[in-house]
Design a protein around this motif. Structure first.
Motif, short mmCIF file in Angstrom:
data_model
loop_
_atom_site.label_atom_id
_atom_site.label_comp_id
_atom_site.label_asym_id
_atom_site.label_seq_id
_atom_site.Cartn_x
_atom_site.Cartn_y
_atom_site.Cartn_z
N SER A 2 0.85 -1.19 0.00
CA SER A 2 0.00 0.00 0.00
C SER A 2 0.89 1.25 0.00
CB SER A 2 -0.89 0.01 1.24
OG SER A 2 -0.08 0.29 2.37
N ARG A 3 0.25 2.40 -0.21
CA ARG A 3 1.00 3.66 -0.18
C ARG A 3 1.69 3.84 1.17
NH1 ARG A 3 -1.68 8.98 -2.86
NH2 ARG A 3 -0.06 10.49 -2.40
N ASP A 4 0.98 3.51 2.27
CA ASP A 4 1.56 3.64 3.61
C ASP A 4 2.74 2.70 3.80
OD1 ASP A 4 -0.11 5.60 4.35
OD2 ASP A 4 -1.42 4.36 5.60
N LEU A 6 4.74 1.55 1.51
CA LEU A 6 5.88 2.05 0.74
C LEU A 6 6.57 3.20 1.50
CD1 LEU A 6 7.63 2.20 -1.84
CD2 LEU A 6 5.98 3.82 -2.75
N ARG A 28 1.40 8.05 -7.28
CA ARG A 28 2.10 7.31 -8.34
C ARG A 28 1.11 6.60 -9.28
NH1 ARG A 28 5.72 2.26 -8.51
NH2 ARG A 28 7.48 2.78 -9.87
N GLU A 29 -0.10 6.29 -8.77
CA GLU A 29 -1.05 5.58 -9.63
C GLU A 29 -1.46 6.40 -10.85
OE1 GLU A 29 -1.63 6.60 -6.59
OE2 GLU A 29 -3.63 7.47 -6.37
N TYR A 41 2.18 1.16 -5.82
CA TYR A 41 3.02 1.41 -4.65
C TYR A 41 3.99 0.27 -4.34
CZ TYR A 41 0.44 5.60 -4.49
OH TYR A 41 -0.07 6.81 -4.87
N ASP A 43 7.57 -1.22 -4.69
CA ASP A 43 8.84 -0.51 -4.85
C ASP A 43 9.64 -1.10 -6.00
OD1 ASP A 43 10.76 1.35 -4.42
OD2 ASP A 43 11.70 0.30 -2.74
N PRO A 57 10.42 3.84 -6.82
CA PRO A 57 10.33 4.89 -5.79
C PRO A 57 11.60 5.06 -4.95
CG PRO A 57 8.27 3.69 -5.89
CD PRO A 57 9.20 2.98 -6.83
N TYR A 84 6.73 10.72 -13.51
CA TYR A 84 6.68 10.50 -12.05
C TYR A 84 7.87 11.13 -11.32
CZ TYR A 84 6.86 8.23 -7.52
OH TYR A 84 6.94 8.01 -6.18
#
Ligand code: SAH
Length: 201
Positions: A2-4, A6, A28-29, A41, A43, A57, A84
């Motif tokens: 998830s974003r969190d 990452l 990023r999506e 998300y 990496d 990322p 990005y």
């Protein structure tokens, strides 16, 4: 991931809080195709069309950190791809000029940046190895595709005094990130960690 997840994983490896906040602020999506949004998300790099990939990322964050960007800096992003990396850079400086060889990717990237509400990135389609002399010198230059043997001299020439450049350089099969600073006495080059990038064409 998830974003969190990452962001949590990045925070153990990246010290610069401004960089972590910049990565956290960029969705990023918006820079990948709808079919890949579930992996946005993770990496890792992801395909973006034209045989190219959106940067990983961790690498984006590390390169941003090395560039030591200030709020007033003007940055050149060579090989903008999905847009990005340029988006993350844009949160750390005044303006980003991005240049991408593939005109279709450049158009798509401009759309993604608009959707993300980012207004301080100007994208052009063209050969970034020659830099962008009309907007030089730059406080920082970020290169996303590996040049053979050396950093393109035209890019180093467009660095302001005190300016920093980060670029992958390929020597045969091995690739390393090279960091360049233009000090008062000239260019100082440092070879950093081994990496894997697409070639600068
Ligand atoms: N930073 C991008 C990663 C793109 S991959 C992102 O975050 O999505 C590297 C990009 O460099 C590719 O899109 C490729 O088309 C581009 N590229 C390769 N050689 C180039 C050149 N000479 N000038 C400009 N772009 C180039």
């Amino acid at each position: 991931m998830s974003r969190d997840d990452l962001l949590h994983s990045l925070s153990s490896r990246i010290a610069d809080e401004r960089v972590l906040a910049a990565v956290a602020a960029v969705p990023r999506e918006l820079f990948v195709a709808p079919s890949l949004q579930q992996f946005a998300y993770a990496d890792r790099p992801l395909p973006i069309g034209g045989g190219q990939t959106i940067s990983q990322p961790t690498l984006v964050a590390r390169m941003c950190e090395l560039l030591e960007l200030g709020d007033d800096d003007v940055v050149l992003d060579v090989g903008s791809g999905s847009g990005y990396h340029a988006a993350v850079l844009s949160r750390l400086c005044r303006h980003v000029y991005g240049i991408e060889l593939d005109a279709e990717l450049a158009e798509e990237a401009a759309r993604s940046l608009r959707l993300a509400g980012i207004e301080n990135v100007t994208l052009a389609a063209g050969d970034g190895a020659a830099g962008l002399s009309e907007h030089a010198p730059f406080h920082a230059i970020n290169v996303a595709a590996a040049a053979a043997d050396e950093v393109p001299p035209a890019l180093e020439a467009q660095l302001a005094v005190g300016g920093r450049l980060i670029a992958p350089v390929a020597h045969g099969d091995a690739e390393r990130l090279v960091f360049v600073r233009r000090g008062p006495a000239g260019l100082e080059r440092t070879r950093l960690n081994a990496v894997r990038f697409v070639p600068l064409r």
